[in-house]
Design a protein around this motif. Structure first.
Motif, PDB file in Angstrom:
ATOM      1  N   UNK A   1       0.796  -1.225   0.000  1.00 36.96           N
ATOM      2  CA  UNK A   1       0.000   0.000   0.000  1.00 36.96           C
ATOM      3  C   UNK A   1       0.821   1.263   0.000  1.00 36.96           C
ATOM      4  N   UNK A   2       2.137   1.153   0.212  1.00 37.30           N
ATOM      5  CA  UNK A   2       3.000   2.334   0.212  1.00 37.30           C
ATOM      6  C   UNK A   2       3.106   2.952  -1.173  1.00 37.30           C
ATOM      7  N   UNK A   3       3.278   4.259  -1.223  1.00 34.68           N
ATOM      8  CA  UNK A   3       3.660   4.978  -2.438  1.00 34.68           C
ATOM      9  C   UNK A   3       4.841   5.863  -2.080  1.00 34.68           C
ATOM     10  N   UNK A   4       5.593   6.277  -3.072  1.00 28.17           N
ATOM     11  CA  UNK A   4       6.720   7.166  -2.807  1.00 28.17           C
ATOM     12  C   UNK A   4       6.243   8.465  -2.165  1.00 28.17           C
ATOM     13  N   UNK A   5       5.126   8.984  -2.659  1.00 28.96           N
ATOM     14  CA  UNK A   5       4.574  10.212  -2.093  1.00 28.96           C
ATOM     15  C   UNK A   5       4.232  10.002  -0.619  1.00 28.96           C
ATOM     16  N   UNK A   6       3.572   8.874  -0.314  1.00 31.91           N
ATOM     17  CA  UNK A   6       3.178   8.599   1.054  1.00 31.91           C
ATOM     18  C   UNK A   6       4.367   8.415   1.989  1.00 31.91           C
ATOM     19  N   UNK A   7       5.408   7.747   1.490  1.00 28.04           N
ATOM     20  CA  UNK A   7       6.611   7.551   2.310  1.00 28.04           C
ATOM     21  C   UNK A   7       7.271   8.892   2.606  1.00 28.04           C
ATOM     22  N   UNK A   8       7.346   9.733   1.569  1.00 33.66           N
ATOM     23  CA  UNK A   8       7.964  11.051   1.757  1.00 33.66           C
ATOM     24  C   UNK A   8       7.167  11.879   2.758  1.00 33.66           C
ATOM     25  N   UNK A   9       5.833  11.814   2.659  1.00 32.70           N
ATOM     26  CA  UNK A   9       4.994  12.566   3.595  1.00 32.70           C
ATOM     27  C   UNK A   9       5.181  12.071   5.020  1.00 32.70           C
ATOM     28  N   UNK A  10       5.278  10.747   5.175  1.00 31.62           N
ATOM     29  CA  UNK A  10       5.362  10.140   6.504  1.00 31.62           C
ATOM     30  C   UNK A  10       6.746  10.289   7.127  1.00 31.62           C
ATOM     31  N   UNK A  11       7.783  10.115   6.310  1.00 36.65           N
ATOM     32  CA  UNK A  11       9.142  10.068   6.844  1.00 36.65           C
ATOM     33  C   UNK A  11       9.918  11.378   6.688  1.00 36.65           C
ATOM     34  N   UNK A  12       9.539  12.176   5.687  1.00 41.31           N
ATOM     35  CA  UNK A  12      10.288  13.405   5.429  1.00 41.31           C
ATOM     36  C   UNK A  12       9.488  14.662   5.722  1.00 41.31           C
ATOM     37  N   UNK A  13       8.204  14.473   6.044  1.00 40.52           N
ATOM     38  CA  UNK A  13       7.377  15.617   6.394  1.00 40.52           C
ATOM     39  C   UNK A  13       6.658  16.262   5.240  1.00 40.52           C
ATOM     40  N   UNK A  14       6.936  15.827   4.004  1.00 37.75           N
ATOM     41  CA  UNK A  14       6.264  16.402   2.836  1.00 37.75           C
ATOM     42  C   UNK A  14       6.293  15.413   1.684  1.00 37.75           C
ATOM     43  N   UNK A  15       5.104  15.098   1.155  1.00 40.09           N
ATOM     44  CA  UNK A  15       5.034  14.190   0.017  1.00 40.09           C
ATOM     45  C   UNK A  15       5.734  14.731  -1.205  1.00 40.09           C
ATOM     46  N   UNK A  16       5.851  16.060  -1.281  1.00 37.49           N
ATOM     47  CA  UNK A  16       6.493  16.686  -2.438  1.00 37.49           C
ATOM     48  C   UNK A  16       7.983  16.346  -2.534  1.00 37.49           C
ATOM     49  N   UNK A  17       8.546  15.747  -1.472  1.00 36.06           N
ATOM     50  CA  UNK A  17       9.966  15.394  -1.491  1.00 36.06           C
ATOM     51  C   UNK A  17      10.229  13.999  -2.072  1.00 36.06           C
ATOM     52  N   UNK A  18       9.160  13.365  -2.612  1.00 33.92           N
ATOM     53  CA  UNK A  18       9.362  12.001  -3.121  1.00 33.92           C
ATOM     54  C   UNK A  18      10.412  11.906  -4.228  1.00 33.92           C
ATOM     55  N   UNK A  19      10.629  12.965  -5.073  1.00 34.77           N
ATOM     56  CA  UNK A  19      11.698  12.841  -6.082  1.00 34.77           C
ATOM     57  C   UNK A  19      13.080  12.627  -5.461  1.00 34.77           C
ATOM     58  N   UNK A  20      13.283  13.120  -4.226  1.00 41.85           N
ATOM     59  CA  UNK A  20      14.573  12.910  -3.559  1.00 41.85           C
ATOM     60  C   UNK A  20      14.797  11.428  -3.278  1.00 41.85           C
ATOM     61  N   UNK A  21      13.725  10.729  -2.897  1.00 45.35           N
ATOM     62  CA  UNK A  21      13.832   9.284  -2.652  1.00 45.35           C
ATOM     63  C   UNK A  21      14.143   8.563  -3.961  1.00 45.35           C
ATOM     64  N   UNK A  22      13.466   8.955  -5.027  1.00 43.64           N
ATOM     65  CA  UNK A  22      13.738   8.340  -6.340  1.00 43.64           C
ATOM     66  C   UNK A  22      15.195   8.529  -6.730  1.00 43.64           C
ATOM     67  N   UNK A  23      15.675   9.737  -6.590  1.00 46.67           N
ATOM     68  CA  UNK A  23      17.048  10.051  -6.995  1.00 46.67           C
ATOM     69  C   UNK A  23      18.063   9.291  -6.151  1.00 46.67           C
ATOM     70  N   UNK A  24      17.851   9.262  -4.847  1.00 51.93           N
ATOM     71  CA  UNK A  24      18.791   8.617  -3.947  1.00 51.93           C
ATOM     72  C   UNK A  24      18.887   7.118  -4.208  1.00 51.93           C
ATOM     73  N   UNK A  25      17.777   6.519  -4.659  1.00 48.94           N
ATOM     74  CA  UNK A  25      17.754   5.074  -4.877  1.00 48.94           C
ATOM     75  C   UNK A  25      17.888   4.679  -6.341  1.00 48.94           C
ATOM     76  N   UNK A  26      18.106   5.668  -7.211  1.00 50.42           N
ATOM     77  CA  UNK A  26      18.297   5.370  -8.632  1.00 50.42           C
ATOM     78  C   UNK A  26      17.063   4.805  -9.301  1.00 50.42           C
ATOM     79  N   UNK A  27      15.867   5.206  -8.828  1.00 52.66           N
ATOM     80  CA  UNK A  27      14.622   4.699  -9.401  1.00 52.66           C
ATOM     81  C   UNK A  27      14.285   5.451 -10.685  1.00 52.66           C
ATOM     82  N   UNK A  28      13.867   4.721 -11.690  1.00 52.95           N
ATOM     83  CA  UNK A  28      13.500   5.349 -12.965  1.00 52.95           C
ATOM     84  C   UNK A  28      11.991   5.505 -13.108  1.00 52.95           C
ATOM     85  N   UNK A  29      11.224   4.954 -12.158  1.00 52.73           N
ATOM     86  CA  UNK A  29       9.771   5.106 -12.188  1.00 52.73           C
ATOM     87  C   UNK A  29       9.270   5.212 -10.754  1.00 52.73           C
TER      88      UNK A  29
END
Length: 481
Positions: A439-467
Motif C-alpha cells: 500500500x505504500x507509495x513514494x509520495x506517502x513515504x515522503x509525507x510520513x518520513x520526510x514531512x512532505x510528500x512533495x519530497x518524493x523525487x529525492x527518494x527516487x534520486x537517492x535510490x536510482x529509481x527510474x519510475x
C-alpha cells in the motif's frame, strides 16, 4: 462505451495512494459550460486536443484545490464522446467531500460528466448513454446492484444521508431532458441485464494465450492486442483451420478436410473460391494467394497457427493507417474499430457489430492485460552496486557497462561512485533505510518520513529509481530530514 485511460499521476490524490473496496458509484457533473474533455484531462494524447491554459486536473492541486475523480465523460477534439479513466478504480478519490456520517470518498467510485449549456438534447443523450455504459461496466466489475439503496447516487443525493457535501449535481441537469437519477439507475440495471443475457462471456480457445503472447511480443500494447483478438474471435473463434461455416455443406468439406485438401493439392480452387478461411477469414483472392504462397515458402500447412500469425503480422504492417492506430491505441474499442473497418472490412460494420467485437476484445483485455504490467524489478542502491562492481560481480570495461545498462542501471552514476570509493571518498551522510510495505507509495513515504510528500523525487534520486513503482519488501534509502 468509448473508454480510454490517462491516469492523473501528478495529482496529489493519486500520489496519496490510498485504496478502497468500491461499494458504489457517485455521478457528478462539472458545473461549467465546457463539454470538452481537454479542459479536465491532460496532457493531450492526440485525441483530446491541446489545452492552451494547461489547467487540466493532472497536476498536484488543480485550480489550487485537492480534487480528483476516477473518470470524465465529454467530447474529444473530433467532437465524439468518450470516457477517460483518470484514477485506478479502487483508488480513493477526492470528489464528494464528507458529512455527519462519513465520506463517500471512502466507498464510491466517481466520475464527472462535462456540462455544456444544459440545453443541447443530442449532447445530453450521448453523454447519458456513455455514463450508463460506464456504470454497467463498473457494476459488473465490482458486483454492484445498481438498484440497491445508495449504490449509484448523484452528488446531491449524498448530502442527505450525511456522506457528502451539499452540491446539486447532476440533479439540476437531468430533469431538463426528462431524466433523473431514478431513471438513470433503472437504465443501468436494464443494460446490465441485457448484457448478461445477450453478450457472450469471455471467449475461450486453446489458441488464445499463444495469440496474445505473439502480438504482445511484437510490441503492441494490451489495448491493441485485445482489439485484434476480439475481431479474430468474431471471424474464426481463433481457429486457424476455420472454413467459413456457410460453405461447408456446398463444398463438401469440414475445416480439417478442406485444410488437408489444400495442403496435398487435391483441392485447387483455394485462391479463387471466395470462401473465408483461417484466423482472419481471408476471402479475397489476392490475400488468399499471398497466404498460400507464404505457407508453402515456410514449408507449413495452410492451417498452421504460427504461420498464420506471422502472415497476419506481415499483412497488418501493410495496412499503414490501421497499424498506426494499433501502435498508439488508448482503448480496446479504438483498436477493435480500426481492425473492423480498416482491416477485416465485413459487410456489416454497424454500431452493434462494433460493440460486440469490442466486447470480445474487452474480455481478453480483462483476462490477460495484467500480465502486460511489468513486475517491478528490485532496485539496488548506487552504493550497493558500486561495491559489487569493486568485487568484480559486474565484469570489466565494456562488458560491465553493457550488463549494468541492460539491467536498467545508470552506468555513469555507478562508475562515478566506484571512483569515489576507490579514492577514499565517502558519502556525505549515512542514509536511513525504510522497508516498503503493501500500500505504500513514494509520495506517502515522503509525507510520513520526510514531512512532505512533495519530497518524493529525492527518494527516487537517492535510490536510482527510474519510475514511481515500488513493491512490498523493497528497501529504500531516505534522505536526511
Amino acid at each position: 462505451m468509448n473508454l480510454h485511460k490517462l491516469i492523473f499521476t501528478q495529482n496529489a490524490c493519486y500520489k496519496a495512494g490510498r485504496t478502497i473496496a468500491p461499494k458504489g458509484i457517485m455521478v457528478h457533473s462539472t458545473g461549467a459550460n465546457n463539454p470538452n474533455l481537454k479542459r479536465y484531462v491532460g496532457p493531450d494524447d492526440g485525441l483530446l486536443g491541446k489545452n492552451q491554459y494547461n489547467n487540466h486536473w493532472n497536476q498536484d492541486k488543480p485550480d489550487g484545490r485537492q480534487v480528483c475523480v476516477h473518470g470524465f465523460i465529454g467530447k474529444l477534439a473530433d467532437g465524439s464522446i468518450a470516457t477517460y479513466q483518470t484514477l485506478p478504480w479502487n483508488w480513493r478519490g477526492w470528489h464528494g467531500g464528507s458529512g455527519t456520517k462519513g465520506s463517500v470518498n471512502d466507498t464510491h467510485i466517481s466520475f464527472e460528466i462535462c456540462e455544456d449549456g444544459l440545453t443541447d438534447a443530442d449532447y445530453f443523450a450521448a453523454v447519458y448513454k456513455e455514463a450508463i455504459e460506464l456504470c454497467a461496466y463498473l457494476c459488473k466489475e465490482y458486483k454492484l446492484d445498481p438498484l440497491a439503496d445508495g449504490v449509484i447516487i448523484g452528488h446531491y443525493e449524498g448530502y442527505k444521508p450525511g456522506i457528502a457535501s451539499n452540491h446539486a449535481d447532476p440533479g439540476h441537469w437531468f430533469p431538463k431532458h426528462g431524466k433523473s437519477m431514478d431513471t438513470f439507475r433503472a437504465d443501468v440495471s436494464k443494460l446490465l441485464t441485457a448484457n448478461e443475457a445477450d453478450q457472450p462471456t469471455t471467449p475461450t480457445s486453446s489458441n488464445e494465450e499463444t495469440i496474445w503472447n505473439f502480438l504482445s511480443g511484437k510490441g503492441l500494447n494490451a489495448y491493441a492486442v485485445a482489439g485484434v483478438m476480439g475481431n479474430l474471435y468474431a471471424e474464426s473463434a481463433l481457429k486457424p483451420a476455420n472454413l467459413q461455416n456457410s460453405y461447408e455443406k456446398s463444398l463438401g468439406y469440414t475445416d480439417d478436410s478442406y485444410t488437408a485438401a489444400v495442403d496435398n493439392g487435391s483441392y485447387t480452387n483455394f485462391v479463387k473460391d471466395s470462401v473465408g478461411y483461417g484466423l482472419a477469414q481471408w476471402t479475397f483472392w489476392s490475400r488468399k494467394q499471398a497466404l498460400l504462397d507464404f505457407a508453402r515458402a515456410a514449408g507449413k500447412s495452410i492451417g498452421d497457427l504460427n504461420t498464420q500469425l506471422d502472415f497476419l503480422w506481415k499483412e497488418l504492417q501493410e495496412y499503414t493507417a490501421v497499424f498506426a492506430t494499433l501502435k498508439a491505441a488508448t482503448s480496446v474499442k479504438q483498436a477493435s474499430d480500426a481492425i473492423l473497418t480498416g482491416y477485416e472490412k465485413p459487410a456489416d460494420q454497424s454500431d452493434a457489430v462494433k460493440t460486440k467485437r469490442a466486447g470480445y476484445g474487452q474480455g481478453y483485455y480483462d483476462k490477460y492485460a495484467e500480465a502486460d504490467v511489468p513486475t517491478p524489478v528490485p532496485t539496488k542502491s548506487v552504493d550497493q552496486l558500486a561495491n559489487e562492481v569493486i568485487r568484480g560481480d559486474w565484469g570489466n570495461g565494456a562488458d560491465r557497462k553493457n550488463r549494468l545498462t541492460a539491467a536498467g542501471y545508470d552506468y555513469a552514476e555507478v562508475q562515478a561512485r566506484v571512483n569515489e570509493i576507490l579514492s577514499g571518498k565517502t558519502s556525505t551522510s549515512t542514509a536511513v533505510t525504510y522497508t516498503v510495505v503493501k500500500g505504500d507509495t513514494l509520495w506517502g513515504i515522503a509525507a510520513k518520513k520526510l514531512g512532505s510528500g512533495a519530497r518524493y523525487p529525492e527518494i527516487k534520486s537517492l535510490n536510482g529509481l527510474s519510475s514511481d513503482i515500488i513493491y512490498a519488501g523493497q528497501k529504500l534509502k531516505l534522505p536526511a530530514k
